[in-house]
Every structure is written in structure tokens, then in C-alpha cells.
Write a protein that holds these residues in place. Structure first.
Motif, PDB file in Angstrom:
ATOM      1  N   GLU A   1       1.098  -1.428   0.183  1.00  0.00           N
ATOM      2  CA  GLU A   1       0.009   0.224   0.309  1.00  0.00           C
ATOM      3  C   GLU A   1       0.488   1.045  -0.341  1.00  0.00           C
ATOM      4  O   GLU A   1       2.033   1.217   0.982  1.00  0.00           O
ATOM      5  CB  GLU A   1      -1.007  -0.025   1.080  1.00  0.00           C
ATOM      6  N   THR A   2       0.270   2.030  -0.293  1.00  0.00           N
ATOM      7  CA  THR A   2       1.009   3.743  -0.931  1.00  0.00           C
ATOM      8  C   THR A   2       0.396   4.444  -0.152  1.00  0.00           C
ATOM      9  O   THR A   2      -0.874   4.774  -0.293  1.00  0.00           O
ATOM     10  CB  THR A   2       1.229   4.003  -2.346  1.00  0.00           C
ATOM     11  N   VAL A   3       1.219   5.111   0.743  1.00  0.00           N
ATOM     12  CA  VAL A   3       1.086   6.757   1.200  1.00  0.00           C
ATOM     13  C   VAL A   3       2.303   7.708   0.742  1.00  0.00           C
ATOM     14  O   VAL A   3       2.979   7.490   0.716  1.00  0.00           O
ATOM     15  CB  VAL A   3       0.921   6.586   2.839  1.00  0.00           C
ATOM     16  N   ALA A   4       0.929   8.955  -0.267  1.00  0.00           N
ATOM     17  CA  ALA A   4       2.083   9.673  -0.389  1.00  0.00           C
ATOM     18  C   ALA A   4       1.402  11.035   0.046  1.00  0.00           C
ATOM     19  O   ALA A   4       0.416  11.464   0.451  1.00  0.00           O
ATOM     20  CB  ALA A   4       2.068   9.470  -1.945  1.00  0.00           C
ATOM     21  N   SER A   5       2.418  11.651  -0.168  1.00  0.00           N
ATOM     22  CA  SER A   5       2.290  13.310   0.478  1.00  0.00           C
ATOM     23  C   SER A   5       3.200  14.813  -0.289  1.00  0.00           C
ATOM     24  O   SER A   5       4.468  14.237   0.123  1.00  0.00           O
ATOM     25  CB  SER A   5       2.613  13.855   2.286  1.00  0.00           C
ATOM     26  N   THR A   6       2.980  15.913  -0.418  1.00  0.00           N
ATOM     27  CA  THR A   6       3.377  16.283  -1.253  1.00  0.00           C
ATOM     28  C   THR A   6       3.824  18.298  -0.860  1.00  0.00           C
ATOM     29  O   THR A   6       2.705  18.371  -0.268  1.00  0.00           O
ATOM     30  CB  THR A   6       3.275  16.736  -2.976  1.00  0.00           C
ATOM     31  N   ALA A   7       4.969  18.742  -0.758  1.00  0.00           N
ATOM     32  CA  ALA A   7       5.029  19.588  -0.224  1.00  0.00           C
ATOM     33  C   ALA A   7       5.671  20.615  -1.194  1.00  0.00           C
ATOM     34  O   ALA A   7       6.303  20.643  -1.747  1.00  0.00           O
ATOM     35  CB  ALA A   7       6.241  19.816   0.871  1.00  0.00           C
ATOM     36  N   ASN A   8       5.021  21.807  -1.342  1.00  0.00           N
ATOM     37  CA  ASN A   8       4.403  22.312  -2.897  1.00  0.00           C
ATOM     38  C   ASN A   8       5.780  23.791  -2.065  1.00  0.00           C
ATOM     39  O   ASN A   8       6.268  23.976  -1.139  1.00  0.00           O
ATOM     40  CB  ASN A   8       4.069  23.304  -2.619  1.00  0.00           C
ATOM     41  N   TYR A   9       7.368  23.913  -2.412  1.00  0.00           N
ATOM     42  CA  TYR A   9       8.078  24.623  -2.720  1.00  0.00           C
ATOM     43  C   TYR A   9       8.244  25.721  -3.426  1.00  0.00           C
ATOM     44  O   TYR A   9       9.122  26.362  -3.636  1.00  0.00           O
ATOM     45  CB  TYR A   9       9.081  24.381  -2.586  1.00  0.00           C
ATOM     46  N   ASP A  10       6.994  26.072  -4.094  1.00  0.00           N
ATOM     47  CA  ASP A  10       7.867  26.793  -5.409  1.00  0.00           C
ATOM     48  C   ASP A  10       6.977  28.462  -5.505  1.00  0.00           C
ATOM     49  O   ASP A  10       6.521  29.877  -6.285  1.00  0.00           O
ATOM     50  CB  ASP A  10       6.407  26.112  -6.398  1.00  0.00           C
ATOM     51  N   VAL A  11       7.884  29.583  -3.803  1.00  0.00           N
ATOM     52  CA  VAL A  11       7.483  30.544  -3.710  1.00  0.00           C
ATOM     53  C   VAL A  11       8.434  31.002  -4.324  1.00  0.00           C
ATOM     54  O   VAL A  11       8.623  32.437  -5.324  1.00  0.00           O
ATOM     55  CB  VAL A  11       8.065  30.422  -2.672  1.00  0.00           C
ATOM     56  N   LEU A  12       9.815  30.802  -5.393  1.00  0.00           N
ATOM     57  CA  LEU A  12      10.929  31.279  -6.110  1.00  0.00           C
ATOM     58  C   LEU A  12      10.900  29.934  -7.417  1.00  0.00           C
ATOM     59  O   LEU A  12      11.355  31.019  -8.556  1.00  0.00           O
ATOM     60  CB  LEU A  12      12.205  31.742  -5.200  1.00  0.00           C
ATOM     61  N   ILE A  13      11.403  28.538  -7.129  1.00  0.00           N
ATOM     62  CA  ILE A  13      10.895  28.484  -8.068  1.00  0.00           C
ATOM     63  C   ILE A  13       9.463  27.340  -8.371  1.00  0.00           C
ATOM     64  O   ILE A  13       9.853  26.736  -7.164  1.00  0.00           O
ATOM     65  CB  ILE A  13      12.547  27.221  -8.431  1.00  0.00           C
ATOM     66  N   PRO A  14       9.261  26.644  -9.394  1.00  0.00           N
ATOM     67  CA  PRO A  14       8.520  25.247  -9.018  1.00  0.00           C
ATOM     68  C   PRO A  14       9.018  24.813  -8.407  1.00  0.00           C
ATOM     69  O   PRO A  14       9.543  23.211  -9.758  1.00  0.00           O
ATOM     70  CB  PRO A  14       8.364  24.995 -11.094  1.00  0.00           C
ATOM     71  N   LEU A  15       8.883  23.941  -7.300  1.00  0.00           N
ATOM     72  CA  LEU A  15       9.880  22.235  -7.099  1.00  0.00           C
ATOM     73  C   LEU A  15       8.920  22.371  -5.877  1.00  0.00           C
ATOM     74  O   LEU A  15       8.076  23.416  -5.305  1.00  0.00           O
ATOM     75  CB  LEU A  15      11.530  23.100  -5.736  1.00  0.00           C
ATOM     76  N   TYR A  16       8.406  21.199  -6.212  1.00  0.00           N
ATOM     77  CA  TYR A  16       7.722  20.105  -5.273  1.00  0.00           C
ATOM     78  C   TYR A  16       8.103  18.356  -5.296  1.00  0.00           C
ATOM     79  O   TYR A  16       8.845  17.772  -5.672  1.00  0.00           O
ATOM     80  CB  TYR A  16       6.522  19.536  -6.138  1.00  0.00           C
ATOM     81  N   ILE A  17       8.372  18.262  -3.525  1.00  0.00           N
ATOM     82  CA  ILE A  17       9.411  17.360  -3.398  1.00  0.00           C
ATOM     83  C   ILE A  17       8.112  16.353  -2.270  1.00  0.00           C
ATOM     84  O   ILE A  17       6.746  16.487  -1.529  1.00  0.00           O
ATOM     85  CB  ILE A  17       9.369  17.568  -1.906  1.00  0.00           C
ATOM     86  N   THR A  18       7.918  15.140  -2.788  1.00  0.00           N
ATOM     87  CA  THR A  18       6.698  14.214  -2.601  1.00  0.00           C
ATOM     88  C   THR A  18       7.371  13.097  -2.066  1.00  0.00           C
ATOM     89  O   THR A  18       8.579  12.319  -2.029  1.00  0.00           O
ATOM     90  CB  THR A  18       6.368  13.972  -3.979  1.00  0.00           C
ATOM     91  N   SER A  19       6.594  12.957  -0.162  1.00  0.00           N
ATOM     92  CA  SER A  19       7.003  11.585   0.181  1.00  0.00           C
ATOM     93  C   SER A  19       6.303   9.935   0.032  1.00  0.00           C
ATOM     94  O   SER A  19       5.176  10.922  -0.391  1.00  0.00           O
ATOM     95  CB  SER A  19       7.243  12.549   2.215  1.00  0.00           C
ATOM     96  N   TYR A  20       7.059   9.590   0.067  1.00  0.00           N
ATOM     97  CA  TYR A  20       6.492   8.753  -0.613  1.00  0.00           C
ATOM     98  C   TYR A  20       6.744   7.115   0.870  1.00  0.00           C
ATOM     99  O   TYR A  20       7.579   6.393   1.674  1.00  0.00           O
ATOM    100  CB  TYR A  20       6.800   6.924  -1.202  1.00  0.00           C
ATOM    101  N   ARG A  21       5.219   6.601   1.339  1.00  0.00           N
ATOM    102  CA  ARG A  21       5.478   5.575   2.567  1.00  0.00           C
ATOM    103  C   ARG A  21       4.894   3.737   1.483  1.00  0.00           C
ATOM    104  O   ARG A  21       4.004   4.024   1.451  1.00  0.00           O
ATOM    105  CB  ARG A  21       4.891   5.650   3.361  1.00  0.00           C
ATOM    106  N   TYR A  22       5.810   3.101   1.525  1.00  0.00           N
ATOM    107  CA  TYR A  22       5.633   1.895   1.251  1.00  0.00           C
ATOM    108  C   TYR A  22       5.231   0.808   2.506  1.00  0.00           C
ATOM    109  O   TYR A  22       6.421   1.131   2.811  1.00  0.00           O
ATOM    110  CB  TYR A  22       6.531   0.870  -0.066  1.00  0.00           C
TER     111      TYR A  22
END
Length: 457
Positions: free
Chosen positions: A372-393
């Protein structure tokens, strides 16, 4: 004669009563529609106020985020004496002296002799300061007279400042390139997020946006919130919408119509079941049956053929409508008394992916065959379009469990009622459960009532 006159009076009275009843019903209907419209307007206004409040809250969050980032940048680049690990005290030539003695005595003595002292720092008995080069001989004489040990350090001024620039040319060019890249990237939309749509698909909204030239990679200068909202509002089922640019993300919020349903269009409608026609709702086209007709599965219910006055076929148009009928349907299924469920074993791994400028780096994969997968995405596009997604398998394994056969039968009956498009509140559903062989059970579901019977041929 009197009986005829009485009959005419009764007929006139009945006609008058019918007219009054029709007028009353019409008035009630208009009143109900006005109330429904007022309620819909209030709901829309409330939703709009909520959207505006949410937009203001997010704008304030973005402003605070930018202030924090700019504060860190200003702190890192502030013009202090040790900025970038390099000391500089103006353009005039100066020399640094390190003296073992009292700082106040040195400053007082130098001041009386007209020697300008800057950037004085004291660390225990050690005093460090700068003086002009032309005052060097006078300062050394004073320090020798005071019997202070001293050491002459680095020279500062315009020549050292000029030497600093080529020494840091790589850092300067890199900073300029980074600033240019950030400025360019911040001028584009790199992500489109759609929220609030339950029945209308993301693909349908994305399609109408792309037809208007709005997609990932579009320039912010061509993005207008009101124009985008107007484009989205053209979709069937959209009561209202809003569009807002947050960083490099275009946020679309949709308010769906309460009475929206997905209608099937075709050039011919046929009956899905044997039925007695109860209602005909044609939004476009003409039905070939009427209320009360008995139809068999596969009979034609509506045809989009358009003929001339001479009886010649001119063209075939698409239909849009729903035809309902009274039906009786039986469904049968066989189920086992046990079922296999996948449960977590307790083992899991964490992985991270990075999205920037619409591209994904470090695409993660699960090390487990069942998970099963649980994912969450953090949005850091204050200056650049950067998205970091953490996955738990989470690893899972199959476990055989006992089933509540009656609950399964009830769920099966409910699913068949939805699948048969039975009208809410206008059908009956019953079921029976019979034990079979080998731990198997037979479920028989009986549905009777009104259902949508028209399907495209």
C-alpha cells in the motif's frame, strides 16, 4: 331541461375548479422555483465568499513565505565586515593593526593626533583596528612610545576591492545565472491543480483549458483569472469557478451544479430492459414511444433521424435525453464464505521524489510485490517550481478471513440498484441467500420499480 342545465353548471363549475387548481399549482411551482433559485444564489454567494477568504489566506501565507525567504537572503548577503568571508572597509587605502593594549587609550591618543580609527574590535588584551595608510608612520611612533606590541596586517581599499571581483567571478556569474533562471521560471505556469470537482473529470476540465491555451508551460502574462473562469464555466455541470495563480501553480476551483448528471448522447436510444414507459425527458430529439407503452429490451425508444416533408432522410442528429420505465430485474451471484484480505505486515520503506519545471527526478519504486502506498507532497514554489513528494510503501500479505454473507448480499443488492440506475425512492430491492456446496452461497437479488431504461445503440 333542468337536468341538462344542472349538468352544464356542474361542468362549468368543474372547469372553473380545474382552472383554479391549475393556477394554484402554477403559482406554487413558480414560488418553489423562486425559493430554489434564491437558495442556489445564496449557496453560490456563500461558496464565493469562502473561495475569496481562502484566496486571501493563501495570499497572506505566500507573502509571509516570501518575506522569510527574502529575510534569509538579506541576512546572508548583508554588507557586514565579514560578508562572503572577506573584509573590506571602503575605497580609501587602509591598513589593519593588531595591538596588545587598551583600546580606549589607543583611540584617545590617536584621536588627539588626528589619526582616524575604524572597525575597532577587542578580544581580551588584543585590539584590532584600521587606520589610513598615510597615518602609518605616526601611528607606529605613538605605539612605540606607549610600549605596546603591535603587528601590521592586511591592506584594504580600492585595489583590494578590485581584486575581490575577479577572485569571486565564478560566484558572481553563478548568482547572476541563478537569478536569471529563477526570474524566467517564475514567469511560467508549471502546474495546474483542479479542486472541487466530484462528478466532472479532471480530464474534461484540462481539455477545455488546453483548448484556451492554458496548460503547463504557459506564460503568466497570458493567464487571466476571469477569462479562465469563464472558459471553465462553459462546461455542463459547472455552476461557478475561479482561477488563481499561486507561485508557479494555476489553481482552479470548481463549484458543480446540484442537479448535474452525465447525459449519454447517441443517434438512437434502445431499451435496456423489458419495461412499461413511465417518464420521457428529451433535451434534444424526439422519442418514438409514449408514456404507458410496453417495450422489450432492444426496442427503439428514440431516433435522431430528420426527414423532409417528402419523407426523404435529411440527416441523423444526436439525441440527448432519459427515458424511464417500470422494470423487474433479477440478478444472481455465487460467493464463498471466506475471502482474502491484504493486511500490512509492519514493514515499510520511505522514498522521496523531486519535481521541478514539470519534470520528476528520483522516481521511486516499491521493493515489495504487494504493498500500500501513502504519499504527501510539499510545495516549495515560492521562487522556483519545486515539489517534493514523500512516499511510504507498506508491505502487505494475503490473509483468509470469514465473510458476513448477509452483509455481502446487502452490498451486492445496493450495487446492482446503482448499476441498474433505479430512481431514488421509487424501487424495491429484496434478496435471498441460499447455501450451496463447498462453502459457497447463492445470492438472488430482485429489483422492481422505476429505472432509466434508455441506452445508446
Amino acid at each position: 331541461m333542468k337536468s341538462d342545465e344542472n349538468a352544464r353548471r356542474d361542468a362549468a363549475k368543474k372547469a372553473k375548479d380545474r382552472k383554479a387548481e391549475i393556477k394554484r399549482r402554477k403559482s406554487e411551482t413558480e414560488k418553489l422555483r423562486a425559493e430554489q433559485k434564491a437558495a442556489a444564489d445564496r449557496q453560490k454567494a456563500t461558496r464565493r465568499a469562502q473561495i475569496d477568504a481562502e484566496r486571501e489566506r493563501r495570499a497572506e501565507q505566500r507573502r509571509q513565505s516570501r518575506l522569510k525567504v527574502y529575510g534569509k537572503i538579506r541576512h546572508a548577503l548583508k554588507n557586514n565586515r565579514n560578508g562572503f568571508g572577506y573584509r573590506n572597509s571602503g575605497f580609501l587605502p587602509r591598513v589593519e593593526l593588531t595591538v596588545e593594549g587598551g583600546g580606549s587609550e589607543i583611540a584617545s591618543k590617536f584621536g588627539r593626533e588626528g589619526i582616524d580609527v575604524t572597525d575597532m574590535e577587542k578580544n581580551g588584551k588584543i585590539v584590532r583596528f584600521k587606520i589610513r595608510k598615510k597615518d602609518m608612520a605616526k601611528a607606529i611612533a605613538i605605539l612605540e612610545q606607549m610600549c605596546y606590541n603591535f603587528k601590521v596586517g592586511d591592506s584594504y581599499g580600492l585595489t583590494r576591492l578590485l581584486a575581490f571581483i575577479p577572485a569571486r567571478i565564478g560566484l558572481t556569474v553563478g548568482a547572476l545565472c541563478a537569478a536569471f533562471a529563477v526570474n524566467i521560471s517564475y514567469s511560467y505556469i508549471w502546474r495546474v491543480e483542479i479542486d472541487g470537482n466530484d462528478r466532472i473529470s479532471d480530464a474534461a476540465i484540462a481539455s477545455v483549458l488546453e483548448s484556451a491555451g492554458i496548460k503547463s508551460g504557459a506564460k503568466k502574462s497570458v493567464v487571466d483569472g476571469k477569462s479562465i473562469a469563464a472558459v471553465v464555466n462553459t462546461l455542463d455541470g459547472v455552476a461557478d469557478s475561479s482561477a488563481e495563480v499561486i507561485g508557479t501553480t494555476l489553481k482552479i476551483r470548481v463549484l458543480e451544479s446540484d442537479d448535474y448528471t452525465v447525459h449519454e448522447t447517441s443517434t438512437t436510444y434502445v431499451a435496456k430492459y423489458d419495461a412499461i414507459v413511465t417518464r420521457i425527458v428529451m433535451r434534444h430529439g424526439t422519442a418514438t414511444v409514449k408514456r404507458g407503452d410496453i417495450v422489450k429490451a432492444g426496442d427503439i425508444l428514440a431516433d435522431g433521424s430528420v426527414y423532409s416533408t417528402a419523407g426523404e432522410l435529411l440527416y441523423v442528429d444526436e439525441l440527448d435525453g432519459d427515458i424511464y420505465g417500470d422494470v423487474s430485474i433479477v440478478y444472481t451471484a455465487r460467493i464463498a464464505s471466506t475471502a482474502v484480505e491484504y493486511r500490512r505486515t509492519g514493514n515499510f520503506v520511505k522514498k522521496t521524489s523531486v519535481g521541478i519545471f514539470g519534470f520528476t527526478m528520483f522516481e521511486p519504486h516499491s521493493p515489495y510485490s504487494s504493498y500500500e502506498t501513502v504519499a504527501s507532497t510539499a510545495n516549495y514554489d515560492v521562487l522556483i517550481p519545486l515539489y517534493i513528494t514523500s512516499y511510504r510503501y507498506y508491505e502487505t500479505s494475503p490473509v483468509e478471513v470469514e465473510r458476513d454473507v448477509d452483509a455481502v448480499a446487502k452490498d451486492f443488492a445496493a450495487s446492482k440498484a446503482r448499476e441498474s440506475e433505479m430512481t431514488d425512492g421509487m424501487f424495491d430491492a429484496t434478496y435471498t441467500v441460499n447455501e450451496s456446496v463447498g462453502g459457497m452461497y447463492e445470492i438472488h437479488v430482485f429489483l422492481s420499480g422505476e429505472a432509466r431504461i434508455s441506452i445508446g445503440a
